[in-house]
Scaffold this motif. Structure first.
Motif, PDB file in Angstrom:
ATOM      1  N   GLU A   1       0.760  -1.243   0.047  1.00 20.76           N
ATOM      2  CA  GLU A   1       0.072   0.167   0.216  1.00 20.76           C
ATOM      3  C   GLU A   1       1.028   1.275   0.068  1.00 20.76           C
ATOM      4  OE1 GLU A   1      -3.170   2.021   3.012  1.00 20.76           O
ATOM      5  OE2 GLU A   1      -3.374   0.040   2.670  1.00 20.76           O
ATOM      6  N   TRP A   2       0.565   2.096  -0.977  1.00 22.49           N
ATOM      7  CA  TRP A   2       1.398   3.362  -1.195  1.00 22.49           C
ATOM      8  C   TRP A   2       1.058   4.455  -0.071  1.00 22.49           C
ATOM      9  CZ3 TRP A   2       5.428   3.865  -4.310  1.00 22.49           C
ATOM     10  CH2 TRP A   2       5.468   2.610  -5.346  1.00 22.49           C
ATOM     11  N   GLU A   3       1.888   5.085   0.642  1.00 18.30           N
ATOM     12  CA  GLU A   3       1.749   6.137   1.555  1.00 18.30           C
ATOM     13  C   GLU A   3       2.185   7.478   0.949  1.00 18.30           C
ATOM     14  OE1 GLU A   3       0.614   6.006   5.360  1.00 18.30           O
ATOM     15  OE2 GLU A   3      -0.591   4.655   4.006  1.00 18.30           O
ATOM     16  N   SER A   4       1.751   8.668   1.480  1.00 17.36           N
ATOM     17  CA  SER A   4       1.844  10.058   0.966  1.00 17.36           C
ATOM     18  C   SER A   4       3.019  10.511   1.971  1.00 17.36           C
ATOM     19  CB  SER A   4       0.688  10.694   0.904  1.00 17.36           C
ATOM     20  OG  SER A   4      -0.249  10.154  -0.122  1.00 17.36           O
ATOM     21  N   ALA A   5       4.143  11.206   1.386  1.00 12.02           N
ATOM     22  CA  ALA A   5       5.003  11.982   1.858  1.00 12.02           C
ATOM     23  C   ALA A   5       5.527  13.019   1.051  1.00 12.02           C
ATOM     24  CB  ALA A   5       6.085  10.996   2.288  1.00 12.02           C
TER      25      ALA A   5
ATOM     26  N   SER B   1       6.739  23.843   8.715  1.00 16.65           N
ATOM     27  CA  SER B   1       6.817  22.720   8.170  1.00 16.65           C
ATOM     28  C   SER B   1       6.627  22.385   6.622  1.00 16.65           C
ATOM     29  CB  SER B   1       5.605  21.645   8.898  1.00 16.65           C
ATOM     30  OG  SER B   1       4.403  22.284   8.614  1.00 16.65           O
ATOM     31  N   ASP B   2       6.000  23.546   6.062  1.00 10.89           N
ATOM     32  CA  ASP B   2       5.929  23.836   4.448  1.00 10.89           C
ATOM     33  C   ASP B   2       6.879  24.547   3.968  1.00 10.89           C
ATOM     34  OD1 ASP B   2       4.887  25.968   5.492  1.00 10.89           O
ATOM     35  OD2 ASP B   2       3.088  25.888   4.362  1.00 10.89           O
ATOM     36  N   TYR B   3       7.914  25.084   4.657  1.00 10.55           N
ATOM     37  CA  TYR B   3       8.815  25.995   4.127  1.00 10.55           C
ATOM     38  C   TYR B   3      10.492  25.940   4.910  1.00 10.55           C
ATOM     39  CZ  TYR B   3      11.298  29.732   1.830  1.00 10.55           C
ATOM     40  OH  TYR B   3      12.187  30.423   1.195  1.00 10.55           O
ATOM     41  N   GLY B   4      11.120  24.636   4.731  1.00  5.93           N
ATOM     42  CA  GLY B   4      12.236  24.378   5.032  1.00  5.93           C
ATOM     43  C   GLY B   4      12.051  23.377   6.279  1.00  5.93           C
ATOM     44  N   GLY B   5      11.130  23.426   7.086  1.00  4.92           N
ATOM     45  CA  GLY B   5      11.002  22.459   8.319  1.00  4.92           C
ATOM     46  C   GLY B   5      10.166  21.167   7.780  1.00  4.92           C
ATOM     47  N   TRP B   6      10.924  20.490   6.576  1.00  9.12           N
ATOM     48  CA  TRP B   6      10.000  19.543   6.033  1.00  9.12           C
ATOM     49  C   TRP B   6      10.092  18.121   7.008  1.00  9.12           C
ATOM     50  CZ3 TRP B   6      13.307  21.918   1.940  1.00  9.12           C
ATOM     51  CH2 TRP B   6      12.885  22.711   1.295  1.00  9.12           C
ATOM     52  N   CYS B   7      11.384  18.174   7.899  1.00  2.00           N
ATOM     53  CA  CYS B   7      11.438  16.873   8.445  1.00  2.00           C
ATOM     54  C   CYS B   7      10.830  17.143  10.028  1.00  2.00           C
ATOM     55  CB  CYS B   7      12.833  16.584   8.717  1.00  2.00           C
ATOM     56  SG  CYS B   7      13.499  15.854   7.107  1.00  2.00           S
ATOM     57  N   ASN B   8      10.021  18.167  10.227  1.00  2.00           N
ATOM     58  CA  ASN B   8       9.623  18.443  11.674  1.00  2.00           C
ATOM     59  C   ASN B   8       8.402  17.558  12.053  1.00  2.00           C
ATOM     60  OD1 ASN B   8      10.730  20.517  11.530  1.00  2.00           O
ATOM     61  ND2 ASN B   8       9.175  22.169  11.215  1.00  2.00           N
ATOM     62  N   PHE B   9       8.415  17.030  12.983  1.00  6.33           N
ATOM     63  CA  PHE B   9       7.407  15.974  13.459  1.00  6.33           C
ATOM     64  C   PHE B   9       5.843  16.610  13.357  1.00  6.33           C
ATOM     65  CE2 PHE B   9       4.854  14.044  16.875  1.00  6.33           C
ATOM     66  CZ  PHE B   9       4.985  12.719  16.499  1.00  6.33           C
ATOM     67  N   PRO B  10       4.864  16.108  12.705  1.00  7.30           N
ATOM     68  CA  PRO B  10       4.860  14.387  12.336  1.00  7.30           C
ATOM     69  C   PRO B  10       4.889  14.263  10.938  1.00  7.30           C
ATOM     70  CG  PRO B  10       2.666  15.043  12.747  1.00  7.30           C
ATOM     71  CD  PRO B  10       3.584  16.322  12.999  1.00  7.30           C
ATOM     72  N   ARG B  11       5.727  15.132  10.097  1.00  5.80           N
ATOM     73  CA  ARG B  11       5.666  14.873   8.904  1.00  5.80           C
ATOM     74  C   ARG B  11       6.310  13.501   8.291  1.00  5.80           C
ATOM     75  NH1 ARG B  11       4.776  19.773   5.209  1.00  5.80           N
ATOM     76  NH2 ARG B  11       5.994  18.228   3.905  1.00  5.80           N
ATOM     77  N   GLN B  12       5.864  13.142   7.244  1.00  6.29           N
ATOM     78  CA  GLN B  12       6.703  12.048   6.798  1.00  6.29           C
ATOM     79  C   GLN B  12       7.390  12.582   5.471  1.00  6.29           C
ATOM     80  OE1 GLN B  12       4.545   8.076   6.771  1.00  6.29           O
ATOM     81  NE2 GLN B  12       2.509   9.427   7.357  1.00  6.29           N
ATOM     82  N   HIS B  13       8.738  12.277   5.496  1.00  9.27           N
ATOM     83  CA  HIS B  13       9.677  12.830   4.549  1.00  9.27           C
ATOM     84  C   HIS B  13      10.778  12.344   4.356  1.00  9.27           C
ATOM     85  CE1 HIS B  13      11.091  16.620   2.375  1.00  9.27           C
ATOM     86  NE2 HIS B  13      12.537  16.444   2.921  1.00  9.27           N
TER      87      HIS B  13
ATOM     88  N   ILE C   1       8.685  17.997  -3.460  1.00 11.86           N
ATOM     89  CA  ILE C   1       8.009  17.260  -4.050  1.00 11.86           C
ATOM     90  C   ILE C   1       7.136  16.339  -3.462  1.00 11.86           C
ATOM     91  CG2 ILE C   1       9.626  17.455  -6.342  1.00 11.86           C
ATOM     92  CD1 ILE C   1      10.063  14.357  -5.697  1.00 11.86           C
ATOM     93  N   PRO C   2       5.873  16.187  -3.959  1.00 15.59           N
ATOM     94  CA  PRO C   2       4.639  15.159  -3.285  1.00 15.59           C
ATOM     95  C   PRO C   2       5.367  13.860  -3.815  1.00 15.59           C
ATOM     96  CG  PRO C   2       3.748  16.117  -5.069  1.00 15.59           C
ATOM     97  CD  PRO C   2       5.119  16.919  -5.036  1.00 15.59           C
ATOM     98  N   ILE C   3       5.423  12.887  -3.038  1.00 14.57           N
ATOM     99  CA  ILE C   3       5.666  11.488  -3.318  1.00 14.57           C
ATOM    100  C   ILE C   3       4.722  10.275  -2.535  1.00 14.57           C
ATOM    101  CG2 ILE C   3       8.007  12.227  -3.429  1.00 14.57           C
ATOM    102  CD1 ILE C   3       8.425  10.360  -0.756  1.00 14.57           C
ATOM    103  N   GLN C   4       4.874   9.284  -3.245  1.00 14.41           N
ATOM    104  CA  GLN C   4       4.205   8.091  -2.622  1.00 14.41           C
ATOM    105  C   GLN C   4       5.617   7.118  -2.197  1.00 14.41           C
ATOM    106  OE1 GLN C   4       1.176   6.889  -5.287  1.00 14.41           O
ATOM    107  NE2 GLN C   4      -0.418   7.692  -4.037  1.00 14.41           N
ATOM    108  N   TYR C   5       5.198   6.481  -1.251  1.00 15.52           N
ATOM    109  CA  TYR C   5       6.256   5.455  -0.885  1.00 15.52           C
ATOM    110  C   TYR C   5       5.716   4.181  -0.228  1.00 15.52           C
ATOM    111  CZ  TYR C   5       5.631   6.303   4.103  1.00 15.52           C
ATOM    112  OH  TYR C   5       4.841   6.376   5.426  1.00 15.52           O
ATOM    113  N   ARG C   6       6.591   2.943  -0.608  1.00 21.69           N
ATOM    114  CA  ARG C   6       6.272   1.722   0.222  1.00 21.69           C
ATOM    115  C   ARG C   6       7.394   1.036   0.611  1.00 21.69           C
ATOM    116  NH1 ARG C   6       3.159  -1.442  -4.807  1.00 21.69           N
ATOM    117  NH2 ARG C   6       4.963  -1.326  -6.379  1.00 21.69           N
ATOM    118  N   ARG C   7       7.178   0.200   1.500  1.00 17.74           N
ATOM    119  CA  ARG C   7       8.251  -0.783   1.924  1.00 17.74           C
ATOM    120  C   ARG C   7       8.597  -1.871   0.940  1.00 17.74           C
ATOM    121  NH1 ARG C   7      10.463  -1.518   7.010  1.00 17.74           N
ATOM    122  NH2 ARG C   7      11.579  -3.191   6.028  1.00 17.74           N
ATOM    123  N   VAL C   8       9.597  -2.132   0.391  1.00 18.54           N
ATOM    124  CA  VAL C   8       9.943  -3.248  -0.344  1.00 18.54           C
ATOM    125  C   VAL C   8      11.253  -3.878  -0.024  1.00 18.54           C
ATOM    126  CG1 VAL C   8       9.139  -2.103  -2.519  1.00 18.54           C
ATOM    127  CG2 VAL C   8      11.551  -1.741  -1.833  1.00 18.54           C
TER     128      VAL C   8
END
Length: 262
Positions: free
Chosen positions: A34-38, A122-134, A153-160
Motif C-alpha cells: 500500500e502506497w503512503e503519501s509523503a 513545516s511547509d517551508y524548510g521544516g520538512w522533517c518536522n514532527f509528524p511529517r513523513q519526509h 515534491i509530493p511522493i508516494q512510498y512503500r516498503r520493499v
C-alpha cells in the motif's frame, strides 16, 4: 483532561525529542504494497551521491554501496535508527512541473536521519518536522523521479525487499574494552533488530544497539574466531559461523550468509 492540559501535553510532545523516540515507524506502517503519501527533497553533494556518513553509522556510503541510492528519513519514519538499511520504493506524483512523465519509481536505502528544524515552517524548510513523513534523498535517486530543479515534491512510498549482492558484511571496530560490529548489505527487509556474537570460546552473547546499525558488547573476544546471528524486523534470523578468523583485526570487514525470503 481539561483543554488547557491537553494543549500543554501536545506542546510537550512537540518539544521533547525523547518523546519522539517513543513513536516508531511500525506504529504507522501500512499494509504490504500500500502506497503512503509523503514529501521529498534531495541532498546536493558531489557526483549525485550521499557522501557524508549519516546517522546510521555506515561510514563510507560508497563502500557500503548505499551512497548513490540513499535517503534520510524524518523522525516518525526513522524509528530511532532501527529503520537503517530498510528499502523503500518512491515515486513522484501529482505535480506536472516537477514529476517525470509516467511517475517512474526508484528504490532507496535508509542511511540517515533528517533532523527537524522547528525554526522553519513545516511547509517551508521544516520538512522533517514532527509528524511529517519526509525523505531527504540523494540527488541521483531524486532525479530518477523528478526534475533536478524541483524543490519539495509530493511522493508516494512503500516498503520493499532489499536486493543485495553477496552476503551480509560485518565490520569489527572498537577497542579491547568495547567491541563494535557494523552490519551492512542486509537483504530482505534490511532492518537489523537483533544481533548476537559468539567467540570460539564463548556462548552466544546478545549485542546492544550503539546507534544506527552499529552494535556493541564489552566481552573480550580477541584471539577468537567470531560467529554472528542476525535477526531482522520480519523475525527472520540467519547465523554465520566463524566468519572472522582467530587473527582478525579491528577495522576489518568479513562476509557472512545472506537472509532470503524462504
Amino acid at each position: 483532561m481539561s483543554t488547557t492540559l491537553q494543549s500543554a501535553f501536545f506542546c510537550l510532545i512537540l518539544l521533547q525529542s525523547t518523546i519522539f523516540t517513543a513513536l516508531s515507524y511500525d506504529d504507522f506502517e501500512p499494509p504490504d504494497d500500500e502506497w503512503e503519501s509523503a514529501t521529498a527533497t534531495y541532498i546536493k553533494e558531489a557526483n549525485g551521491s550521499i557522501i557524508v556518513e549519516g546517522a546510521c553509522g555506515y561510514g563510507d556510503l560508497h563502500k557500503a554501496t548505499y551512497g548513490r541510492y540513499g535517503t534520510g528519513l524524518s523522525t516518525i519514519l526513522f524509528n530511532r535508527g532501527s529503520s537503517c538499511g530498510a528499502c523503500f520504493e518512491v515515486r513522484c506524483i501529482d505535480h506536472i512541473k516537477w514529476c517525470l512523465p509516467g511517475s517512474p519509481a526508484v528504490v532507496v536505502t535508509v542511511t540517515d536521519f533528517c533532523a527537524p528544524n522547528y525554526g522553519l515552517a513545516s511547509d517551508y524548510g521544516g520538512w522533517c518536522n514532527f509528524p511529517r513523513q519526509h525523505f531527504e534523498m540523494s540527488e541521483d535517486a531524486f532525479t530518477e523521479i523528478a526534475v533536478k530543479s524541483a524543490d519539495l515534491i509530493p511522493i508516494q512510498y512503500r516498503r520493499v525487499e532489499c536486493e543485495r549482492d553477496g552476503g551480509m558484511k560485518f565490520t569489527v571496530t572498537g577497542n579491547a574494552n568495547l567491541y563494535q560490529v557494523l552490519i551492512t548489505n542486509v537483504g530482505l527487509d534490511g532492518e537489523v533488530t537483533g544481533v548476537k556474537i559468539k567467540g570460539s570460546r564463548t556462548g552466544w552473547i546478545p549485542m546492544a544497539r550503539n546507534w544506527g546499525q552499529l552494535w556493541q558488547c564489552n566481552i573480550d573476544l580477541k584471539g577468537q574466531s567470531l560467529s554472528f546471528e542476525v535477526t531482522t524486523s520480519s523475525g527472520k534470523s540467519v547465523t554465520s559461523y566463524n566468519v572472522a578468523p582467530r587473527n582478525w583485526q579491528f577495522d576489518q570487514t568479513f562476509e557472512g550468509k545472506q537472509i532470503y525470503n524462504y
